[in-house]
Design a protein around this motif. Sequence first.
Motif: not given
Length: 789
Positions: A136-139, A44-49, A167-170, A186-192
């Motif tokens: 992290y969970n799908y939601d 994932g990104i830095g070990g989180e997915y 939950d929100v993970r930045v 697709q793993m990302i919901n929002m991109l800033v």
Amino acid sequence: MKTAKCRRWLIAIFAFLLLVAGGPGSLAPIAHAEEAIQLSVIAGIGGEYKENGIVPVQVSVTNGGADIEGELLVATGDRGNNEFSVGYYQSVSIAKGATKQVTITVPGSELSSNTYVALMKNGKIIAQTPVGGKRYNYDTLMVGVLAQSQDTANFLGVLPKNAVSYDVRVLPMKPEQIPTSGAQLQMINMLVLNNFALDTLNEQQIQAIRDWTKSGGLLVMAGGAQYKKTAGALADLSPVEVTGVTTVSSLSSLVADKNKPIELTAPFTISNGTLTKGKVLYAEGGVPLFAVQNAGEGKVLYAAYDLAEEPVASWAGNSRFWADTLIKAFGSSLDSSRMSNFDRLWPLQEAADRIPALKIPEVSWFALFFGVYALIAGPVLYFILRVKRKQSYMWVIVPGLAIVTGIGIFSFGAMQRGSGVMVHQTGFVQLTNDGQAKANAVTAFFVPSSGDYKVTIKGQGLSQPILESRRSDQIPKIWASIQADQSEIQFRDVEFWSMRKVASERTIPDAGTIESNLSYANGALTGTVTNKTNFTLKEVKVASSAQTQEFPELLPGASVEVNLPFQPSAQMRNNQKQRLATQLLPQRLQQTPREQSREEIMLDMVEYWQRRGVQSEVMIAGWTDQPIVEATVQNEKVKSDSISLITSALEVKPSKDGHVYYPVGTFDVTMSGSSVPVEDEGEGYRLPAGDITFDINLYRDEKKLSITNLYLYTWSDDNTPFSKEVYNWKTKAYEPFEKVFTNNVMTGDKAGSFLSADGIIRLKFAHQFGDHRHIGVPNVSVEGKVSNP
């Protein structure tokens, strides 16, 4: 003496055999290889997915030994006991002393704590290491951030739970972590994007962001004085055309809590521009501060300042303000549980099993075979052998005849199945309003003989094998490679006369549209519907609420005349949506009792998306035999068949005098707050004693809507009675529901008090029961007149 010597020899031989068969010496070659090959993995990104979408698994391989060629394999789908279902792989060649980085894309749903990465050569593991990482969970709302400062947008990670229930993970991102395919984001919901030099990305990465946004991603573009370098080649997606930079002395419009205002001690720099499309959410002195617009199925939010700039960055009300802003801008699109999940494709999977050419032989043929066998094995043989006085031959001839008959039945079945591979594809296509389409497909193939088979699914997107209840060893028997333009899946050691299936998700960029010129007037929905796609549609149905009208076919470029009765108050109820899916079934399949057809099974896809609030109440559905995903089986003779359900929401336009009726599904309804923790169940929420607030956003098409009647339907799947209130924007207080709505209808004369300046109606529902109860998302439809502002 000889006995002792023999005993010593036997012990020595036994010890040697243990050493060779299973002792420490047997591990020496692998241990030596693992010392020569070093693997490190970041998922994932830095070990989180996230557990849905495509997850990049970055593998770094250091070769301390001789040159090596092989495959890097991510073994997934662990079923326990060291057994894995699917291996996602990529071929590699690593020179002596070299280090190579390889990224393998893997469906997040298949990653687990036991997933490992291995370097393989000639089918043997040379070195391996666990994937690790945090799942992290799908939601979970995953927010990727490309910014100059790593701390930018940290405030999004602490959004108040009473406004955003999930939950929100930045995740701060680096340029090299942006893939070259939109599907791989697709793993990302929002991109800033904030104060970031977009031109540090290559053209493929920028196009990937564009494609991801148009297929449903949420893009935030900010940067203040540095906005133009941030927007770069994506500036056309922004709702605001930036012309320069200016300063403001106050930010009075950014109010989240009247007790926590923003205090500016110096002029604050913002980008200056004009709205070109979409809607301004906040402005200061006529300059847009926040604006939002649709981009395909996604949304783009513009912010006029640098999100990391003080004093706003450390403003105490920042998180609350952004929670309100994201709900106002993105609405139900924030609900990441709406994202695709292959577990939800079971109707396509079940329908794919029903290959039309793969039918059991008619009972009459079986009766003929057994009748002939019984006739010959019985009276005919008996009569012949009796005449020749050879009755004892019956013991040989009858078993031989049974074998011949069995071979004949087997050969007849094999002849019906043919000598090639049977490929059957079932698909579900949701056309969007911008010429694109979301497509899901399940491709099943039935093989006539055992062996290895390789399936290629062409096009960008996610494809993965559908796992059956088959067990495998540590090295999986299904190998898959997800590439930017296609996916390749190898099925090894497939049994004869068996079936394998692959699920696919695609965005079709040039699908076309179903153009509608429909309006409500005089108790009917009338007008024309035109097929501007390349799909030849058969057994087409147009649906409005519980009413449907069927047409034999709708060819590309052709139009049909629609005339459906309607009543504004008879909007779609939650418990009627299953009935609508049934009514979309072609008429020929509704007339007589029968085995459940492919079409009837596939219509469960419509029911699911209706429950999720994705489909509009006014829609069109038709069938096509054109495959929506190109699938090939390498080096095999193939007999193909396919069936797909094509759906589209239909736009309802104002009549000539401006009268319009917007049905259920037109307007976004989102949860905007709660006094207690809530559980999101898609079509509603489950909560303990307390209240929950919903915002209905009536803004649409930059046109002014004068409400005649607003129809509201509230519900609970456990029939919980709950109190209801409506917010009065003038008095800043809630009023009883019954004072505003009569028989669930609010008349236009009350809109001035209960409709905010930016088109929001706010409802508060509450219950006081001791256990958790369900409150559904309300359904709303509006009748009125529209005019240009």
